[in-house]
Design a protein around this motif. Structure first.
Motif, PDB file in Angstrom:
ATOM      1  N   LEU A  27       0.852  -1.186   0.000  1.00  0.00           N
ATOM      2  CA  LEU A  27       0.000   0.000   0.000  1.00  0.00           C
ATOM      3  C   LEU A  27       0.884   1.230   0.000  1.00  0.00           C
ATOM      4  O   LEU A  27       1.884   1.298   0.725  1.00  0.00           O
ATOM      5  N   ASN A  28       0.534   2.223  -0.839  1.00  0.00           N
ATOM      6  CA  ASN A  28       1.234   3.497  -0.797  1.00  0.00           C
ATOM      7  C   ASN A  28       0.216   4.623  -0.956  1.00  0.00           C
ATOM      8  O   ASN A  28      -0.757   4.499  -1.701  1.00  0.00           O
ATOM      9  N   SER A  29       0.441   5.705  -0.240  1.00  0.00           N
ATOM     10  CA  SER A  29      -0.481   6.830  -0.302  1.00  0.00           C
ATOM     11  C   SER A  29       0.283   8.123  -0.040  1.00  0.00           C
ATOM     12  O   SER A  29       1.353   8.120   0.573  1.00  0.00           O
ATOM     13  N   SER A  30      -0.287   9.221  -0.514  1.00  0.00           N
ATOM     14  CA  SER A  30       0.340  10.520  -0.307  1.00  0.00           C
ATOM     15  C   SER A  30      -0.708  11.614  -0.410  1.00  0.00           C
ATOM     16  O   SER A  30      -1.729  11.463  -1.085  1.00  0.00           O
ATOM     17  N   VAL A  31      -0.446  12.714   0.259  1.00  0.00           N
ATOM     18  CA  VAL A  31      -1.258  13.922   0.150  1.00  0.00           C
ATOM     19  C   VAL A  31      -0.312  15.107   0.084  1.00  0.00           C
ATOM     20  O   VAL A  31       0.791  15.081   0.652  1.00  0.00           O
ATOM     21  N   SER A  32      -0.729  16.153  -0.611  1.00  0.00           N
ATOM     22  CA  SER A  32       0.079  17.356  -0.685  1.00  0.00           C
ATOM     23  C   SER A  32      -0.810  18.544  -0.957  1.00  0.00           C
ATOM     24  O   SER A  32      -1.922  18.410  -1.492  1.00  0.00           O
ATOM     25  N   GLY A  33      -0.329  19.691  -0.593  1.00  0.00           N
ATOM     26  CA  GLY A  33      -1.037  20.926  -0.865  1.00  0.00           C
ATOM     27  C   GLY A  33      -0.058  22.075  -0.924  1.00  0.00           C
ATOM     28  O   GLY A  33       0.997  22.043  -0.266  1.00  0.00           O
ATOM     29  N   GLN A  34      -0.368  23.068  -1.732  1.00  0.00           N
ATOM     30  CA  GLN A  34       0.508  24.225  -1.792  1.00  0.00           C
ATOM     31  C   GLN A  34      -0.291  25.447  -2.223  1.00  0.00           C
ATOM     32  O   GLN A  34      -1.377  25.342  -2.809  1.00  0.00           O
ATOM     33  N   MET A  35       0.274  26.607  -1.933  1.00  0.00           N
ATOM     34  CA  MET A  35      -0.340  27.868  -2.317  1.00  0.00           C
ATOM     35  C   MET A  35       0.783  28.862  -2.595  1.00  0.00           C
ATOM     36  O   MET A  35       1.908  28.695  -2.109  1.00  0.00           O
ATOM     37  N   GLY A  36       0.476  29.866  -3.381  1.00  0.00           N
ATOM     38  CA  GLY A  36       1.502  30.854  -3.681  1.00  0.00           C
ATOM     39  C   GLY A  36       0.994  31.946  -4.593  1.00  0.00           C
ATOM     40  O   GLY A  36       0.020  31.761  -5.336  1.00  0.00           O
ATOM     41  N   ASP A  37       1.659  33.089  -4.528  1.00  0.00           N
ATOM     42  CA  ASP A  37       1.327  34.235  -5.374  1.00  0.00           C
ATOM     43  C   ASP A  37       2.519  34.556  -6.263  1.00  0.00           C
ATOM     44  O   ASP A  37       3.675  34.507  -5.816  1.00  0.00           O
ATOM     45  N   LYS A  38       2.228  34.896  -7.506  1.00  0.00           N
ATOM     46  CA  LYS A  38       3.261  35.293  -8.459  1.00  0.00           C
ATOM     47  C   LYS A  38       2.908  36.680  -8.997  1.00  0.00           C
ATOM     48  O   LYS A  38       1.793  36.916  -9.461  1.00  0.00           O
ATOM     49  N   TYR A  39       3.870  37.581  -8.916  1.00  0.00           N
ATOM     50  CA  TYR A  39       3.665  38.947  -9.392  1.00  0.00           C
ATOM     51  C   TYR A  39       4.492  39.157 -10.674  1.00  0.00           C
ATOM     52  O   TYR A  39       5.603  38.637 -10.796  1.00  0.00           O
ATOM     53  N   TRP A  40       3.950  39.938 -11.590  1.00  0.00           N
ATOM     54  CA  TRP A  40       4.616  40.122 -12.870  1.00  0.00           C
ATOM     55  C   TRP A  40       4.312  41.497 -13.443  1.00  0.00           C
ATOM     56  O   TRP A  40       3.379  42.188 -13.022  1.00  0.00           O
ATOM     57  N   ARG A  64      -3.238  10.734  -3.478  1.00  0.00           N
ATOM     58  CA  ARG A  64      -3.219   9.497  -4.254  1.00  0.00           C
ATOM     59  C   ARG A  64      -3.107   8.311  -3.306  1.00  0.00           C
ATOM     60  O   ARG A  64      -2.543   8.401  -2.219  1.00  0.00           O
ATOM     61  N   ILE A  65      -3.644   7.177  -3.762  1.00  0.00           N
ATOM     62  CA  ILE A  65      -3.530   5.933  -3.014  1.00  0.00           C
ATOM     63  C   ILE A  65      -3.388   4.802  -4.021  1.00  0.00           C
ATOM     64  O   ILE A  65      -4.029   4.798  -5.075  1.00  0.00           O
ATOM     65  N   GLY A  66      -2.511   3.878  -3.719  1.00  0.00           N
ATOM     66  CA  GLY A  66      -2.293   2.737  -4.591  1.00  0.00           C
ATOM     67  C   GLY A  66      -2.131   1.467  -3.795  1.00  0.00           C
ATOM     68  O   GLY A  66      -1.575   1.477  -2.688  1.00  0.00           O
ATOM     69  N   MET A  67      -2.629   0.358  -4.316  1.00  0.00           N
ATOM     70  CA  MET A  67      -2.509  -0.939  -3.657  1.00  0.00           C
ATOM     71  C   MET A  67      -2.039  -1.968  -4.676  1.00  0.00           C
ATOM     72  O   MET A  67      -2.488  -1.955  -5.827  1.00  0.00           O
ATOM     73  N   ASN A  68      -1.121  -2.812  -4.282  1.00  0.00           N
ATOM     74  CA  ASN A  68      -0.680  -3.880  -5.175  1.00  0.00           C
ATOM     75  C   ASN A  68      -0.703  -5.209  -4.426  1.00  0.00           C
ATOM     76  O   ASN A  68      -0.507  -5.267  -3.203  1.00  0.00           O
TER      77      ASN A  68
END
Length: 786
Positions: free
Chosen positions: A261-274, A307-311
């Protein structure tokens, strides 16, 4: 001398020495272990005198071994270290065959262990470069986008899309599957994937027929980590930065007997100025006019990924794996753009300010199923993969155009909605005809559907109500079906190797332009051959000659005849008459890689006939019209090399560079641009006292010829410092991206009817501090059926 543990083995070799050869396999299945590290130690003080890296099949060579007695050490992530004692190399000998060496997984070790791969490595396969991702790259990388910038020949454009040798049109795969199964926006996908989930990245500038025929510049395959050992391991990462740029991720893997079994979670935020400017001189009208656009803006993004995966291993021959992943994103944008048109004497013809406020959100769900079966005879392998993906996105934009001229004063709304579905089916069969010859055949099917609505509303100045504007609105749907079959043949005989293949693709696309009640379809049948020949010069060096034909089929947006008037001075439209672009790619290369470094120079040439390029024309009012067209011929050729080296055991450097000529020629469009240029990147990692390490990254993409003009060079510099903690289970790092605020993209276009200069500049550097913790607990109790 290191103490030899229960796995130690003794072999007395009185042989034909000078060069050591052998194969590393895993117990109990006796399958080859890819990229195991082999080190030759002195008996007196265990100093490393020579080393090597096993190839994909576990086969290794240790060259130029002086006569004497040695200890051989074999290490690899997730396995117990193996020592082979009493390895003797005789004076008169030139070959020592150690045969098959078996290493065992960490399942027999107690308590917690730290799961790390300290140093990234490059392996040159017959048709690709394989970069294994070690802790040196991970410490300075939050996501896959950060990793890609550090690879040979790879860079990112201003939108975050990967480029190979400075050119777009790159096919990006994740575990061999199309990246669009994970979402519709590639930069968002790459930024969502945490870097510590990646095991290796394969870069193919002349891919074999096994891979997608699309992507004129090449293919990048991102391989994620799989469960390799029995027990539990994983990690967490937290990153805090300026401009509201923060990220966090966690992953865990578990393996017990036949189940993983393998699993992961992630999150991100950010501002870009131009900031952005455009200056255009119009030669079409009798009285020349000058358009100047200048403005700034920012983009704020938030995304989450899980994501989650099972083998399950039924036995040594049959394995299945199922998985699901879900991604979600939100964005907000703001821009303020001044538009001023003047005559030659400086008198203002018209002027208005256009303010755009927008937001959007969307999600994507993907389900996958993989089945692998090994046959008893000659290691034949059958695999089947199915992926289904569905996604939705919505958004709205508000345009406030303010001017002293009543006809230019307007207020608009744009409501967007997109629904998409994809199905990917893949079947492969690998047949080792002999020990040195392999035949592989495969069939692919891909189905995509997309419903896209852009509804524009204009404010009625009399009743102050927004009314639907059919002239600016765009409602269309499309479907495509792709059927592909390929065959490749590989053979190694002595010092020679060959891989040849052919891919045939039948592509059908149906477009329904609902706004104009127009339906049309396109059909393309393409052949993509490939050929790779290698000649080993020594145990660590080889020559190779590669050829591949690539195809760039028109995308739906390029074909859609709807005219986008959202920017009234820069109008865009599609071209339903577009034809595919075919590119011939050839390379002649040399490579020499070993444990402490190496290099891989090559001569390359890319030639495209019927090249697809965005062409800009202008009318008497100074309004430009952009659309993709088959303009003529594009060519680039030059010398490229990658290199890596470890100096004084404290400094590791790797990078790549190229000198090349780019040419764009079209009689139809009256284009003849030719220019020499150079590009390159450099990574440096240095060990400091008290477990501190510093890193620096610089990249320069030189100027190059483009259709109707040229593009200036772009320089980027990043740097960081990190410290290992808690017996190297944890790392804290401080990083700065775009140190000199030099991420600036400039281009000049010059034709008989206009001259234009444009600039886009990112105006904020990113500064962050990250904490990464890795853990692993290995069980001593074998599960049933293990």
């Amino acid at each position: 001398m290191p103490a030899l543990n229960a796995l130690s083995a003794e072999k007395s070799i009185y042989a034909d020495g000078g060069k050591l050869v052998g194969k590393i396999v895993e117990s109990p299945n006796n399958t080859g272990v890819s990229f195991a590290t082999i080190a030759l130690l002195t008996v007196k003080d265990s100093a490393v005198v020579q080393g090597s890296i096993a190839d994909l099949d576990g086969i290794f060579n240790v060259p130029n071994v002086k006569p004497g007695n040695y200890i051989l050490r074999v290490t690899n992530l997730g396995y117990q270290t193996l020592y082979v004692a009493n390895v003797r190399v005789a004076t008169e000998a030139n070959l020592v065959d150690l045969g098959t060496l078996t290493i065992t997984s960490e399942a027999q070790k107690l308590s917690e262990v730290t799961i790390t791969a300290e140093k990234s490595m490059i392996v040159d396969d017959i048709d690709k470069k394989i970069v294994t991702i070690g802790q040196d790259m991970l410490a300075a990388s939050n996501n896959v986008s950060d990793l890609l910038e550090k690879l040979p020949a790879v860079s990112l454009d201003e939108n975050g899309n990967p480029q190979l040798r400075g050119k777009g049109n790159v096919v990006v795969l994740i575990d061999g599957k199309p990246s669009n199964l994970y979402g519709s926006d590639l930069p968002t996908i790459l930024q969502s994937f945490p870097a510590n989930l990646i095991e290796r990245i394969e870069v193919m500038t002349t891919p074999s027929a096994k891979y997608e025929g699309e992507g004129a510049s090449g293919v990048i395959d991102i391989i994620t980590k799989k469960v390799k050992i029995r027990g539990t391991n994983g990690g967490v990462r937290l990153s805090l930065g300026n401009t509201n740029t923060h990220a966090g991720s966690a992953n865990v893997s578990y393996k017990a007997g036949k189940f993983g079994l393998n699993s992961s979670v992630s999150g991100q935020m950010g501002d870009k100025y131009w900031e952005r400017t455009l200056d255009r001189e119009n030669f079409v009208s009798e009285t020349p006019t000058f358009l100047k656009q200048a403005g700034s803006g920012d983009n704020g993004n938030k995304n989450a990924f899980g994501r989650i995966g099972m083998n399950y291993d039924f036995n040594e021959k049959n394995t299945i794996e199922v998985g699901a992943n879900y991604s979600r994103y939100k964005n907000e944008s703001y821009s303020d753009l001044l538009n001023r048109t003047t005559f030659e004497n400086g008198t203002v013809k018209e002027e208005f300010t256009r303010i755009n406020k927008g937001n959007g959100d969307g999600g994507n769900m993907n389900f996958s199923f993989d089945y692998r079966k090994k046959f008893d005879k000659k290691d034949q392998l059958f695999s089947f993969t199915a992926n289904y993906s569905m996604g939705v996105s919505d958004g709205e934009s508000y345009f406030d155009q303010e001017s002293n001229i009543d006809s230019l004063d307007r207020h608009q709304q744009n409501l967007r909605n997109n629904n998409r579905n994809s199905l990917f089916l893949n079947t492969d069969y690998t047949w080792p005809i002999t020990k040195k010859a392999t035949l592989e055949v495969g069939v692919r099917s891909r189905f995509n559907s997309n419903d896209n609505t852009n509804a524009f509303y204009s404010l009625n100045s009399e009743n102050q109500e927004f009314e639907f504007n059919s002239r600016l609105s765009n409602i269309f749907a499309y479907q495509d079906e792709t059927y592909t079959g390929f065959v490749t043949f590989s053979q190694k005989t002595g010092k020679w190797g060959i891989r040849t293949g052919l891919r045939i693709t039948d592509y059908n696309q149906d477009i329904n332009q609902i706004s104009s009640n127009r339906q049309f379809g396109v059909h393309f049948l393409t052949l993509v051959p490939s050929l790779a020949i290698t000649r080993k010069l020594s145990d660590i060096s080889q020559l190779k000659l590669n050829y591949s034909r690539r195809v760039q089929r028109p995308e739906a947006d390029w074909l859609n005849p709807f005219t986008d008037l959202s920017d009234p001075r820069n109008v865009q439209t599609g071209n339903p008459n577009l034809k595919p672009e075919f590119t011939h790619k050839a390379e002649l290369g040399y490579s020499s890689y070993e444990t402490n470094g190496g290099w891989g120079p090559s001569l390359f040439m890319d030639y495209s006939d019927n090249a697809i390029t965005r062409i800009r024309t202008i009318d008497e009012n100074g309004t430009s019209l952009s659309r993709y067209d088959n303009v003529g011929k594009e060519m680039s050729y030059g010398l490229e090399t990658d290199f890596n080296s470890t100096l004084w055991e404290i400094l590791k450097i790797n990078g790549s560079g190229r000198i090349f000529r780019s040419e764009v020629v079209s009689r139809m469009a009256q284009i003849d641009n030719r220019a020499w240029s150079y590009s390159g990147n450099l990574n440096a990692f240095i060990k400091l006292p008290m477990d501190f390490r510093a890193s620096a990254y610089v990249n320069y993409e030189g100027p190059r010829a483009i259709a109707q003009g040229s593009r200036d060079g772009v320089f980027i510099a990043n740097m960081g410092i990190r410290k290992d903690l808690m017996e190297k289970k944890a790392t804290v790092s401080f990083n700065i991206q775009d140190v000199f605020l030099s991420r600036t993209y400039k281009s000049q276009l010059n034709t008989a009817t206009y001259s234009q200069y444009s600039l886009w500049h990112q105006t904020n550097r990113l500064i962050n501090i990250s904490f990464n913790y890795r853990f692993g607990k290995i069980s001593t109790r074998p599960a049933n059926g293990a």
